[in-house]
Motif scaffolding. Structure first.
Motif, PDB file in Angstrom:
ATOM      1  N   THR A   1       2.399 -18.515  43.755  1.00  0.00           N
ATOM      2  CA  THR A   1       1.066 -18.086  44.169  1.00  0.00           C
ATOM      3  C   THR A   1       1.090 -16.616  44.539  1.00  0.00           C
ATOM      4  N   VAL A   2       0.007 -15.940  44.226  1.00  0.00           N
ATOM      5  CA  VAL A   2      -0.165 -14.527  44.545  1.00  0.00           C
ATOM      6  C   VAL A   2      -1.395 -14.407  45.435  1.00  0.00           C
ATOM      7  N   THR A   3      -1.236 -13.808  46.611  1.00  0.00           N
ATOM      8  CA  THR A   3      -2.352 -13.615  47.533  1.00  0.00           C
ATOM      9  C   THR A   3      -2.730 -12.141  47.562  1.00  0.00           C
ATOM     10  N   LEU A   4      -3.989 -11.859  47.297  1.00  0.00           N
ATOM     11  CA  LEU A   4      -4.533 -10.497  47.305  1.00  0.00           C
ATOM     12  C   LEU A   4      -5.462 -10.381  48.509  1.00  0.00           C
ATOM     13  N   SER A   5      -5.197  -9.419  49.373  1.00  0.00           N
ATOM     14  CA  SER A   5      -5.943  -9.292  50.630  1.00  0.00           C
ATOM     15  C   SER A   5      -6.761  -8.003  50.655  1.00  0.00           C
ATOM     16  N   ASP A   6      -7.876  -8.049  51.387  1.00  0.00           N
ATOM     17  CA  ASP A   6      -8.725  -6.879  51.599  1.00  0.00           C
ATOM     18  C   ASP A   6      -9.035  -6.180  50.278  1.00  0.00           C
ATOM     19  N   LEU A   7      -9.523  -6.940  49.321  1.00  0.00           N
ATOM     20  CA  LEU A   7      -9.803  -6.405  47.985  1.00  0.00           C
ATOM     21  C   LEU A   7     -10.958  -5.412  48.002  1.00  0.00           C
ATOM     22  N   GLN A   8     -10.823  -4.352  47.221  1.00  0.00           N
ATOM     23  CA  GLN A   8     -11.858  -3.343  47.086  1.00  0.00           C
ATOM     24  C   GLN A   8     -12.298  -3.256  45.625  1.00  0.00           C
ATOM     25  N   VAL A   9     -13.446  -2.613  45.403  1.00  0.00           N
ATOM     26  CA  VAL A   9     -14.009  -2.547  44.060  1.00  0.00           C
ATOM     27  C   VAL A   9     -13.026  -1.948  43.073  1.00  0.00           C
ATOM     28  N   ASN A  10     -12.244  -0.941  43.512  1.00  0.00           N
ATOM     29  CA  ASN A  10     -11.304  -0.304  42.579  1.00  0.00           C
ATOM     30  C   ASN A  10     -10.073  -1.165  42.300  1.00  0.00           C
ATOM     31  N   ASP A  11      -9.990  -2.355  42.912  1.00  0.00           N
ATOM     32  CA  ASP A  11      -8.922  -3.302  42.558  1.00  0.00           C
ATOM     33  C   ASP A  11      -9.290  -4.126  41.320  1.00  0.00           C
ATOM     34  N   SER A  12     -10.525  -4.018  40.874  1.00  0.00           N
ATOM     35  CA  SER A  12     -10.944  -4.741  39.662  1.00  0.00           C
ATOM     36  C   SER A  12     -10.090  -4.282  38.487  1.00  0.00           C
ATOM     37  N   ASP A  13      -9.509  -5.228  37.769  1.00  0.00           N
ATOM     38  CA  ASP A  13      -8.620  -4.875  36.658  1.00  0.00           C
ATOM     39  C   ASP A  13      -8.176  -6.167  35.968  1.00  0.00           C
ATOM     40  N   THR A  14      -7.290  -5.989  34.991  1.00  0.00           N
ATOM     41  CA  THR A  14      -6.640  -7.117  34.338  1.00  0.00           C
ATOM     42  C   THR A  14      -5.249  -7.296  34.938  1.00  0.00           C
ATOM     43  N   TYR A  15      -4.886  -8.528  35.266  1.00  0.00           N
ATOM     44  CA  TYR A  15      -3.594  -8.834  35.879  1.00  0.00           C
ATOM     45  C   TYR A  15      -2.902  -9.928  35.076  1.00  0.00           C
ATOM     46  N   TRP A  16      -1.598 -10.087  35.360  1.00  0.00           N
ATOM     47  CA  TRP A  16      -0.799 -11.083  34.650  1.00  0.00           C
ATOM     48  C   TRP A  16       0.092 -11.844  35.635  1.00  0.00           C
ATOM     49  N   CYS A  17       0.108 -13.174  35.520  1.00  0.00           N
ATOM     50  CA  CYS A  17       1.182 -13.985  36.098  1.00  0.00           C
ATOM     51  C   CYS A  17       2.312 -13.946  35.065  1.00  0.00           C
ATOM     52  N   ALA A  18       3.515 -13.554  35.461  1.00  0.00           N
ATOM     53  CA  ALA A  18       4.571 -13.331  34.466  1.00  0.00           C
ATOM     54  C   ALA A  18       5.916 -13.839  34.948  1.00  0.00           C
ATOM     55  N   VAL A  19       6.799 -14.085  33.987  1.00  0.00           N
ATOM     56  CA  VAL A  19       8.142 -14.602  34.245  1.00  0.00           C
ATOM     57  C   VAL A  19       9.150 -13.703  33.535  1.00  0.00           C
ATOM     58  N   GLU A  20      10.298 -13.480  34.190  1.00  0.00           N
ATOM     59  CA  GLU A  20      11.355 -12.659  33.590  1.00  0.00           C
ATOM     60  C   GLU A  20      12.340 -13.557  32.847  1.00  0.00           C
ATOM     61  N   LEU A  21      12.648 -13.187  31.601  1.00  0.00           N
ATOM     62  CA  LEU A  21      13.637 -13.898  30.788  1.00  0.00           C
ATOM     63  C   LEU A  21      14.712 -12.917  30.365  1.00  0.00           C
ATOM     64  N   ASP A  22      15.964 -13.201  30.740  1.00  0.00           N
ATOM     65  CA  ASP A  22      17.093 -12.358  30.358  1.00  0.00           C
ATOM     66  C   ASP A  22      16.855 -10.900  30.728  1.00  0.00           C
ATOM     67  N   GLY A  23      16.299 -10.683  31.919  1.00  0.00           N
ATOM     68  CA  GLY A  23      16.094  -9.324  32.414  1.00  0.00           C
ATOM     69  C   GLY A  23      14.896  -8.619  31.831  1.00  0.00           C
ATOM     70  N   ILE A  24      14.123  -9.297  30.969  1.00  0.00           N
ATOM     71  CA  ILE A  24      12.955  -8.691  30.341  1.00  0.00           C
ATOM     72  C   ILE A  24      11.705  -9.431  30.795  1.00  0.00           C
ATOM     73  N   LEU A  25      10.644  -8.663  31.066  1.00  0.00           N
ATOM     74  CA  LEU A  25       9.379  -9.255  31.480  1.00  0.00           C
ATOM     75  C   LEU A  25       8.777  -9.995  30.296  1.00  0.00           C
ATOM     76  N   GLU A  26       8.731 -11.328  30.389  1.00  0.00           N
ATOM     77  CA  GLU A  26       8.279 -12.155  29.269  1.00  0.00           C
ATOM     78  C   GLU A  26       7.213 -13.129  29.727  1.00  0.00           C
ATOM     79  N   GLY A  27       6.558 -13.751  28.759  1.00  0.00           N
ATOM     80  CA  GLY A  27       5.625 -14.825  29.058  1.00  0.00           C
ATOM     81  C   GLY A  27       4.585 -14.374  30.055  1.00  0.00           C
ATOM     82  N   GLY A  28       3.417 -14.858  30.039  1.00  0.00           N
ATOM     83  CA  GLY A  28       2.443 -14.435  31.015  1.00  0.00           C
ATOM     84  C   GLY A  28       1.093 -15.041  30.767  1.00  0.00           C
TER      85      GLY A  28
END
Length: 900
Positions: free
Chosen positions: A294-321
């Protein structure tokens, strides 16, 4: 997969399932019943008893789908219906039937029989997990355990689909196909490995040994679905949100990320699970047991609007999401929920209110669960109608309600409300043991003792995998409320702290000894002996009050054991012993409050926080001492020299009522904390004092006037001191009579007076008046004698924690009742959660005219409000460490009253 046809399940080809199954008593099992395409729209049902012609229908898909621990669910797309049996007992054993209603007079229904056995011991055949998941091109392994009686029997892995197809251990097909079977008879273990997974491998299977089978479900996702979360979310500026990210079993021990940016290849990792798990207002927590982070985002502001990713590392590389589009708006979000966390008990119901804006009217509304896959139910569908387990009602003008009935433990998890393209996450927690239902389940039992204000939970035959967080909790108005949190660790080695016996007994006048053993890691730590009652009181090893001649003696060998001896026992010594704290505060609307939070010396140089939210793991930090220390009407100040940080809340409104935490940061993680329930309200106090600060001089006297209302006439009046422990004296007792150092006189019509005589410097400190269930704090300051030029004695300057006072002198030879003419703060004590020490809450009051001692007929004066002692029977939230160990304290509003 390469299977060969085999007749192993039961029923004609039109209905297929396992034929013989054994389950451990108290356990659960889900049984898949496959049927032919022609039966997609037919009614399915579960029947018990033999012979078939006289079996009793338990549940069916066209009526309430849950009854007495049995539920049924149909999945026409997969041509399978499943029956889940919960909390099975020995008398549940017998013949059962998967059946399909064919319709038409005289037309027999199609069915398949199952022989179900329930055993108190270990089943002859079982699986480590009956649901596994993988990704296309990957592998999964299923561990099938069997007992001695099945050694030497044929082992198989079978698929249930259009027909029943099996692979046999030891055959050439078992080594050359994508399915490999390895039978280790010495371990009693059949390992099934399915390689090079395809999406079509999703479905039900079983392990078979001898004449027994055990069902297993495999779910295969594509690469893009190996991590799953909501796709589009809107949050109000200044708010917070917790986002669940589910992942496949194979990622349990991998590093997880929260990443920001539209393109996956170029997104920026913000937090990750193998480094400090909090950065700014973002935190991440992994729960491998539930395969979710779980990811908790607190005190969000308008400039926090964006695209985000839930992601997993595989063999030291950022993979899957899994990609998430987050929008932060200054207006009202188009989709929101009243509560994003709800809880209840097994067999009860929960309701979730999902609110939507005008732009979403006319859009499809859904309720979805996130797990191995994402499954959704639509408003208006047959399966969400009035008689369904999950009901969705939509008023079509801005709100749809989701009600989940007849809850099971397996309903615990993450869900979302969906409308149009938006989703909002909701977590449901289901507790399964309570005092008003069968009070034993498996190895867990619960017993309530209202006379002692305590309930006990006994855990038997504990295993390492029982290690987890648990809560003692109460039900209030049908909702799971409050709770004391406990971290239970089950170890195969020797516990770091244990007792020789956790129950000891003796007779009045005799002694008892308790042997407390500790490991090397606890050498040189402070050892304590604490009692739980209306409050918690502790004694430390090495202190004067635990020395050789004391009633309670503590001796520590500093190697591995300390002994507690309680001498000259009384009946009142019966009880439980441990540690906790509690605090609850009520403030008048429009007012302010300053809350001091005391901490241990070891936290002097740590960052401190003020955090908002009922659950510790999900509270939202508002201000902290290493960043701008003021936000809106909230400010924080740390005083390491006094080992206290203070939080000031200004211009409080009713909607500021909530749970808050004083807390510290340890190794980058929000740790420890004292919990405070803040209520902002209006009202007249039932208990008050004429002055909440009095001062005197060594050898002199002070008198405190405690005023109470009609509702408290005839109740017990007390005078209590707060220190390392809380000690009380009662009105009418011998020790408060006319010749005592502390005298209490009660006129029984609205006032009792406390006089403390022959003052000593050590009498300086916090006390309270108590009447019935209410309390009101009073601070006494005793100064040393100083000679004036006139030969009279005056007290030294009044010392306060927050000084906004004009102290006045006292006529020599009289009881000191020093007025404070411009009081801005009332200091209210409460016990810190981390240690048994006193913290102080400062409540801002109204200013009054400056005079040292106003006449009796003066106008409106400030009187100081009551502390409401919340009784256990009211169901108020209990302290975080020992629930029901003490009453919660509510400090009510400060209000001017006219004296008569």
């Amino acid at each position: 997969m390469a299977f060969h046809k085999r007749t192993l399940g039961t029923g004609a080809d039109s209905v297929r399932t396992v034929s013989s199954l054994t389950v451990q008593r108290g356990g659960s099992v889900t049984i898949p019943c496959h049927y032919d395409e022609e039966y997609e729209h037919h009614v399915k049902y579960w029947c018990k008893g033999s012979p078939w012609i006289s079996c009793t229908i338990v549940v069916r898909t066209d009526s309430p789908q849950r009854k007495e621990g049995v539920s049924i669910t149909d999945d026409p797309a997969q041509q399978v219906f499943t029956v889940t049996l919960s909390d099975l007992q020995v008398n549940d054993a017998g013949w059962k039937w998967c059946a399909v209603e064919k319709g038409g007079y005289g037309t027999p229904d199609d069915k398949a029989s199952i022989s179900l056995s329930v055993t108190a011991g270990t089943p002859d055949l079982s699986v480590e997990k009956n649901r596994v998941s993988g990704v296309e091109g990957g592998n999964v392994s299923i561990l099938c355990h069997y007992g001695n009686s099945l050694r030497g029997t044929q082992k198989m892995w079978c698929s249930i689909g259009d027909g029943v197809s099996c692979v046999t251990a030891g055959s050439s097909g078992a080594s050359q196909s994508r399915v490999r079977l390895n039978d280790d008879e010495t371990q009693g273990l059949l390992t099934v490995t399915v390689r090079e997974l395809e999406r079509s491998d999703t479905g039900w299977y079983w392990c078979a040994a001898g004449g027994l089978q055990i069902p297993v479900h495999i779910y295969v996702s594509n690469h893009t679905n190996s991590v799953r979360t909501v796709s589009s979310l809107t949050v109000q500026a200044g708010g917070s949100v917790t986002i669940p990210c589910h992942y496949d079993e194979r990622y349990e021990h991998h590093v997880k990320y929260w990443c920001k940016g539209y393109h996956w290849n170029y997104c920026t990792p913000i937090v990750r699970t193998d480094s400090p798990q909090r950065k700014g207002g973002v935190s991440i927590t992994d729960d491998p047991a539930q395969q979710v982070f779980t990811v908790t985002l607190s005190d969000l502001q308008v400039n926090d609007s964006d695209t985000y990713w839930c992601a997993v590392e595989l063999d030291g590389i950022l993979e899957g999401g899994a990609k998430l589009n987050l929008t932060v708006t200054t207006g009202t979000p188009d989709l929101s929920v009243e509560k994003n966390r709800v809880s209840s008990f097994v067999g009860k119901s929960v309701s979730i209110r999902c609110r939507y804006g005008d732009s979403l009217q006319g859009k499809q509304r859904k309720w979805c669960r996130i797990g191995d896959q994402i499954s959704c139910l639509e408003a208006g569908a047959v399966e969400t109608s009035q008689n369904s387990i999950i009901q969705i009602s939509d008023d079509n003008i801005g709100q749809f309600n989701v009600t989940v009935r007849e809850l099971e433990r397996s309903n615990t998890g993450w869900y979302w409300c969906a409308a149009g393209d938006l989703q909002i996450p909701v977590h449901i927690y289901v507790s399964n043991l309570r005092t008003d239902s069968p009070q034993r389940k498996g190895g867990v039992s619960i017993t309530d003792d209202p006379a002692q204000h305590v309930f006990t939970v006994t855990l038997s035959d504990l295993r390492v995998n029982d290690s987890d967080w648990f809560w003692c909790s109460m039900e209030v108005d049908g909702i799971l409320e409050g709770g004391a949190k406990l971290n239970l660790t089950v170890t195969t080695g020797t516990p770091d702290l244990s007792v020789e016996k956790n129950r000891v007994s003796s007779m009045e006048g005799r002694s008892v000894r308790v042997l407390c053993r500790y490991g090397n890691s606890l050498q040189r730590t402070q050892k304590k002996w604490c009692r739980i009652g209306d409050q918690i009181s502790c004694l430390e090893a090495g202190a004067v009050e635990t020395s050789q001649n004391s009633i309670i003696q503590i001796s520590d060998d500093d190697i591995r054991q300390f002994n507690v001896t309680v001498r000259e026992l009384e009946k009142s010594n019966t009880g439980w012993y441990c540690v906790r704290t509690v605090s609850s505060l009520t403030v008048q609307a429009g007012g302010s409050v300053t809350i001091p939070c005391h901490y241990d010396e070891r936290y002097e140089h740590h960052v401190k926080y003020w955090c908002k939210g009922y659950h510790w793991n999900y509270c939202t930090p508002i201000v902290r001492t290493d960043s701008p220390q003021r936000k809106g009407g909230v400010s924080i100040t740390d005083d390491p020299a006094q080992q206290v940080f203070t939080v000031t809340l200004s211009d409080l409104q009713v909607n500021d009522s909530d749970w808050f935490w004083c807390s510290m940061e340890v190794d980058g993680i929000l740790e420890g904390g004292a919990k405070l329930n803040l209520t902002v309200t209006t009202g007249t106090p039932d208990l008050s004092v004429e002055k909440n600060r009095v001062s005197g001089v060594e050898g002199g006297n002070v008198t405190i006037h405690c005023l109470y209302g009609n509702s408290l006439q005839g109740t017990q009046k007390k005078w209590c001191r707060i220190g390392d422990q809380i000690s009380c004296l009662e009105a009418g007792a011998v020790e408060t009579s006319q010749n005592s150092i502390i005298q209490i006189s009660d006129d029984d019509i609205g006032q009792f007076n406390v006089t403390v005589r022959e003052l000593e410097r050590s009498d300086t400190g916090w006390y309270w008046c108590a009447a019935g269930g209410l309390q009101i704090p009073v601070h006494i300051y005793v100064s040393e004698k100083t000679e004036t030029t006139a030969g009279t004695t005056q007290p030294s300057v009044l010392s306060t924690v927050t000084q906004h006072t004009n102290s006045s002198t006292t006529a020599p030879g009289t009881d000191a009742e020093v007025g404070e003419s411009d009081i801005h703060d009332i200091l209210i004590p409460f016990l810190s959660e981390t240690e048994d020490e006193v913290a102080y809450i400062s409540v801002v009051t109204k200013k009054r005219s400056s005079q040292s001692k106003p006449p009796a007929d003066s106008g409106d004066e400030v009187t100081y409000s009551s502390i409401v002692l919340q009784h256990r029977e009211t169901g108020q939230r209990a302290p975080p460490s020992c629930v029901d160990a003490a009453d919660a304290i509510t400090y009510s509003s400060v209000a001017p009253q006219r004296k008569h």
